[in-house]
Write a protein that holds these residues in place. Structure first.
Motif, short mmCIF file in Angstrom:
data_model
loop_
_atom_site.label_atom_id
_atom_site.label_comp_id
_atom_site.label_asym_id
_atom_site.label_seq_id
_atom_site.Cartn_x
_atom_site.Cartn_y
_atom_site.Cartn_z
N VAL A 1 0.92 -1.33 -0.11
CA VAL A 1 0.11 -0.02 0.11
C VAL A 1 0.80 1.27 0.03
O VAL A 1 0.74 2.27 -0.95
CB VAL A 1 -0.79 0.00 1.20
N GLY A 2 1.90 1.37 0.77
CA GLY A 2 2.71 2.41 1.12
C GLY A 2 3.33 2.84 -0.14
O GLY A 2 3.42 3.97 -0.66
N ARG A 3 4.07 1.83 -0.88
CA ARG A 3 4.93 2.30 -1.82
C ARG A 3 4.33 2.47 -3.20
O ARG A 3 4.55 3.36 -4.07
CB ARG A 3 6.08 1.05 -2.19
N ILE A 4 3.11 1.57 -3.45
CA ILE A 4 2.63 1.75 -4.60
C ILE A 4 1.87 3.25 -4.69
O ILE A 4 1.77 3.93 -6.00
CB ILE A 4 1.53 0.43 -5.15
N THR A 5 1.20 3.67 -3.55
CA THR A 5 0.49 4.69 -3.70
C THR A 5 1.52 5.95 -3.61
O THR A 5 1.22 6.89 -4.64
CB THR A 5 -0.50 4.82 -2.61
N THR A 6 2.61 6.10 -2.93
CA THR A 6 3.51 7.18 -2.96
C THR A 6 4.09 7.17 -4.42
O THR A 6 4.30 8.26 -5.03
CB THR A 6 4.58 7.08 -2.08
N ARG A 7 4.48 5.98 -5.11
CA ARG A 7 5.22 6.12 -6.11
C ARG A 7 4.23 6.45 -7.28
O ARG A 7 4.85 7.16 -8.12
CB ARG A 7 5.93 4.76 -6.40
N GLU A 8 3.42 5.83 -7.40
CA GLU A 8 2.48 5.64 -8.74
C GLU A 8 1.06 6.04 -8.63
O GLU A 8 0.79 7.07 -9.19
CB GLU A 8 2.69 4.13 -9.30
N LEU A 9 0.25 5.37 -7.91
CA LEU A 9 -1.10 5.38 -8.11
C LEU A 9 -1.60 6.75 -7.57
O LEU A 9 -2.45 7.35 -8.00
CB LEU A 9 -1.97 4.23 -7.27
N GLY A 10 -1.22 6.97 -6.51
CA GLY A 10 -1.25 8.60 -5.88
C GLY A 10 -1.75 9.46 -6.88
O GLY A 10 -2.86 10.06 -7.26
N VAL A 11 -0.58 9.67 -7.60
CA VAL A 11 -0.51 10.80 -8.59
C VAL A 11 -1.22 10.59 -9.82
O VAL A 11 -1.84 11.16 -10.58
CB VAL A 11 1.13 11.12 -9.03
N LEU A 12 -0.96 9.18 -10.24
CA LEU A 12 -1.59 8.80 -11.62
C LEU A 12 -3.00 8.97 -11.55
O LEU A 12 -3.65 9.56 -12.62
CB LEU A 12 -1.04 7.25 -11.92
N MET A 13 -3.73 8.40 -10.43
CA MET A 13 -4.96 8.46 -10.70
C MET A 13 -5.55 9.96 -10.24
O MET A 13 -6.64 10.10 -11.05
CB MET A 13 -5.69 7.43 -9.18
N THR A 14 -4.94 10.84 -9.59
CA THR A 14 -5.32 12.13 -9.45
C THR A 14 -5.19 12.76 -10.96
O THR A 14 -6.03 13.57 -11.22
CB THR A 14 -4.13 12.76 -8.56
N ALA A 15 -3.95 12.44 -11.60
CA ALA A 15 -4.13 12.89 -13.12
C ALA A 15 -5.19 12.62 -13.82
O ALA A 15 -5.48 13.32 -14.71
CB ALA A 15 -2.78 12.55 -13.67
#
Lengths: 266, 369
Positions: B198-212
């Motif tokens: 959870v920690g790494r995938i959201t900080t690295r990828e998904l948080g920003v990608l889904m927001t974009a």
């Protein structure tokens, strides 16, 4: 003009309002069979709303409408549907279906009401209606976006005439046209209404149209129809709006143009 | 009601005569045209004196029949004669649909057109980017030309108003990742590693990608539709004549809003995702929140945060660029606004994902693993 002609549209006591804003407060109007009735009024006096009310797009708060002696109601009965086939409407911008060609636009009402027509007959009907509305033959396969303003109006007219209606509603048919196209459109309206025996309900701002083709003119002001009659009859009334409308600079110019035309013709 | 249209045939010395009765109108036709078509030529005459009513369609059918069989038209009433002459005057060959081209030619044409459009779009996009850089340079030299009010207003629309939906989305994504991860990791008895996931995938990828993706859908499309409408109503032309640069007044504030808001929204999304994942771990895996946070600190290197936050402004720029660019391309009719809005969103999401792939490779290469 036959004064005793039967009444095609009888409007009694129509009231319309949007929120607090009253548009119509007891509109009475008779349109006789076979006449071209011009409807005039300042912007926002509810000319288009009156038309929409008559053709059932807008439900009035009060009042009655009879078309060819049959009352208009809300229900979707066969009789009401049959009533709807008897009129054609040309909207201000043409309101053509943008994904269909001009000829296909003409076919839409035909297909809708008479699914039994063969494709060949449909194409033939669309073809002569397109030409009848004064469009060149090569306009048939064009899409509305490829047409000029004047051609869009003619295409709208062709679609309005698709079902061979006896009643034709035109909403500002000459607005936005150059004077030559506008005059041509007036002539077309006149000759079609004569040949097809149409009753025409014509909303306009165009004084030339009023002088050239309207048998009678109805004036909307103060939320009702304040006067109906031929232009000389209207000029004889002393309603301030009517006076300033017909006797303003533009009104007089249109009138002299007609007088000149008459003199030449005689 | 009058009867439907019908006809009877009579044989005379001069030839056959058809006598038509009933309503020759659209509503009275039924299968009359087909039956009339079945009558073979030659026919001497068609007698329409006994018709109840006729309209232009009836007149057309009689006219066509007469032309096909050489029949004479007898007994036309005034009205019928008038209509008949109207339709015969209007007889011209009119195509109903545009000519359908040869399928091979069509496919080749479409491929060619698509290629040209793609190249033009690319060139246009680069040119537009150039125009924005020039405008930015101008503004940097004359900072008073920066429209603070417009920018703050965009900040609100792009950023603040998006908090609700992005928060909800991220929260749910965090839960889904934790839940799916936990199910798989449990098979190895490694459900404690859910925290890493959870920690790494959201900080690295998904948080920003889904927001974009969400910002592209919310704001990119809005930019295209707004500028497109302004283009149609000639507002943009009016601006130019007054001497206001549309790029400065409209595009720069939107670009800035997207560039500044994307990292903030991305960070917010990451935090909310982690919160969702943490909540799931607590409820479902009995991992207390304190332990969860402690583990997060151990497993997420700070570079992960930089990876996410460095990408965000670039994504924001891409979204605003394609939204504004497509909006400015609108011409002539309202249908284009829809088309351009769609392409703005598609283009933005596509470019964001392509760039994300490049970023992934780049950051691994420089050792931020």
């Amino acid at each position: 003009m036959d004064l005793n002609a039967p009444i095609a549209i009888r409007v009694r006591g129509i009231c319309n309002s949007f929120g607090d804003q009253v548009i119509h407060d007891g509109v009475d109007l008779d349109v006789r069979n076979g006449e071209i009735l011009g409807v005039v009024g300042g912007s926002g006096t509810g000319k288009s709303v009156l038309m929409r009310t008559i053709i059932g797009l807008q439900r009035p708060i009060a009042g009655e409408i009879e078309i060819f002696g049959e009352p208009m109601t809300e229900e979707d009965s066969d009789a009401q549907l049959d009533l709807r086939r008897r009129w054609g409407v040309m909207f201000q911008g043409g309101a053509l279906f943008s994904t269909l060609t001009v000829a296909e636009n003409v076919q839409v009402p035909l297909r809708e009401f008479y699914p039994g027509l063969t494709p060949q007959l449909l194409d033939e009907i669309a073809a002569y209606k397109v030409v009848m509305a004064g469009l060149p033959a090569n306009a048939g396969p064009k899409y509305p976006s490829e047409l000029s303003g004047g051609m869009k109006k003619r295409a709208g007219l062709a679609r309005a005439l698709a079902l061979d209606p006896r009643l034709l509603f035109l909403d500002e048919p000459t607005a936005g046209l150059d004077p030559i196209s506008a005059a041509a459109f007036d002539e077309l309206t006149m000759s079609l209404s004569k040949t097809l025996g149409l009753t025409v309900f014509l909303i306009t701002h165009d004084l030339d149209t009023l002088y050239a083709i309207c048998d009678r003119v109805a004036v909307l002001a103060d939320h009702k129809v304040v006067a109906v009659g031929t232009i000389p009859e209207l000029l004889a009334t002393d309603h301030p709006w009517i006076q300033s409308y017909f006797n303003g600079p533009r009104g007089r110019a249109a009138q002299t143009a007609v007088d000149r035309h008459m003199a030449k013709g005689a | 009601m009058a009867s439907m249209a019908d006809f009877t045939e009579t044989q005379a010395e001069a030839g056959r005569t058809l006598r038509v009765t009933g309503r020759m109108t659209l509503s009275g036709l039924a299968d009359f045209p087909q039956r009339l078509d079945a009558v073979e030529a030659p026919v001497a005459a068609i007698d329409i004196s006994a018709l109840d009513r006729i309209d232009t369609v009836g007149a057309w059918i009689v006219h066509r029949f007469a032309a096909r069989t050489g029949a004479k038209i007898l007994g036309a009433s005034d009205e019928a004669a008038r209509l008949m002459s109207l339709v015969s005057r209007s007889e011209e060959s009119v195509r109903v649909r545009p000519e359908a081209p040869n399928p091979v030619v069509r496919v080749v044409t479409e491929i060619g057109d698509a290629t040209v459009v793609a190249l033009r779009t690319l060139a246009g996009l680069v040119a537009f980017f150039g125009a924005i850089l020039v405008a930015t340079w101008d503004i940097m030299r004359h900072p008073r030309r920066l429209r603070i009010n417009a920018i703050v207003h965009r900040f609100e629309l792009v950023g603040v108003k998006a908090l609700g939906i992005i928060g909800l989305m991220s929260f749910l994504i965090g839960i889904v990742i934790a839940q799916q991860g936990a199910v798989q990791l449990q098979q190895f008895g490694a459900e404690a590693l859910t925290v890493n996931l959870v920690g790494r995938i959201t900080t690295r990828e998904l948080g920003v990608l889904m927001t974009a993706i969400m910002v592209a859908g919310r704001s990119g499309s809005a930019f295209a539709a707004q500028l497109g409408t302004m283009k149609l109503t000639e507002e943009i032309d009016a601006m130019r004549t007054i001497g206001v640069s549309p790029i400065e007044a409209l595009v720069i504030p939107r670009m800035l809003a997207a560039i500044v808001m994307m990292p903030l929204l991305g960070f917010y999304a990451t935090v909310v995702s982690i919160f969702g994942g943490g909540l799931f771990c607590w409820v479902s895996l009995d991992l207390p929140p304190i332990t969860f946070v402690q583990r997060l600190q151990e497993v997420i290197p700070i570079t992960d945060l930089w990876v996410g936050l460095l990408k965000a402004p670039v994504f924001g720029a891409i979204i605003a660029l394609s939204g504004c660019f497509q909006g400015m391309q609108v011409e002539s009719n309202a249908e284009q606004i829809g088309l351009r809005t769609t392409s703005a969103v598609v283009q933005a999401i596509f470019l964001v994902i392509v760039l994300d792939a490049f970023f992934a490779v780049f950051f691994s290469q420089i050792g931020w693993i």
